[in-house]
Design an enzyme around this catalytic site. Sequence first.
Site, short mmCIF file in Angstrom:
data_model
loop_
_atom_site.label_atom_id
_atom_site.label_comp_id
_atom_site.label_asym_id
_atom_site.label_seq_id
_atom_site.Cartn_x
_atom_site.Cartn_y
_atom_site.Cartn_z
N PRO A 1 0.83 -1.22 0.00
CG PRO A 1 -0.08 -1.07 2.14
CD PRO A 1 0.68 -1.99 1.23
CD GLU A 2 3.72 3.55 -3.78
OE1 GLU A 2 3.76 4.78 -3.86
OE2 GLU A 2 4.42 2.80 -4.49
NE ARG B 1 5.92 -10.76 2.62
CZ ARG B 1 6.76 -10.29 1.72
NH1 ARG B 1 6.31 -9.74 0.61
NH2 ARG B 1 8.07 -10.36 1.90
#
Length: 289
Positions: free
Chosen positions: A2-3, A126
């Site tokens: 995600p940016e 993760r």
Amino acid sequence: MPELPEVETVRSGLEPHMVGQVIDYIALRRPNLRYPFPAQFEQTLLGAEIKHIGRRAKYLLCHITTAQNDDLVWITHLGMTGRFTIYNDAPNTPGRFHNQIEPRETHEHVVLSLRNDIQITYCDPRRFGFMHLIPEEDISKYPAFVTMGPEPTQPIDVAGLSQRLSHRSCPIKSALLDQSVLAGLGNIYVCEALFRSGISPKTRANKISKQRLARLSAAIEAVIAEAILAGGSTLRDFRASDGELGYFQHQFDVYDRANEACSRATCQGIVKRIVQSGRSSFYCGTCQK
Ligand SMILES: [Zn+2]
């Protein structure tokens, strides 16, 4: 990964469901994400009222008032794979707040239930994401924010940007990934903004004229604004389904398009991929100088 636009999409998606609500139930399914959860995390959030959800760069800032009347900020960073999901189908069973809510999927590490019967889960396969709790008055002292540059969702001050780049002789691509130059810019949108402004990612940061920096600033603002808008429209489509707030696919001009024809109609160039500071840069060697 995600940016900033994705994080803003998550923020604006959570806001209408969470602001003004009280956290009636919270469960952690493990002791840590990238870092351990804060001490007393569940006890602090239980009964807290959510006042406001803000964002700084890629950090979500959930402002809460706790049962002890403390004003705190619950900071979440989504890492690589962090994801919030909103469920509005929670069974309104008496006593459910006192019982464990069963996991709906694997990697669901945090589950909240709000007084409006909305359940919110945080999944992160993760586990590069993390959560912190800090007093509201200490927000500017939070380590990640101390040297952080301005937000690209606000009009960029070109003179200020020029000043911050003046002592950087590294390639502009690497300089723009430095969060003290501008906050929250990641690899994808830096590649796209450099393409739009016709600037090679290899150009030395302190050798770019004010005029070209003005064009670059406008391109960064536009790329980020368009991505946020695209996220907003995806969210509207999602609302009918399961409320998942996530990462939408964009059409990119250069990102991940190595060896394809340049998308600029007047250009015969081919998109190239090079590695700078360990990250892939995609650019057109013909129209980006
Ligand atoms: Zn080109």
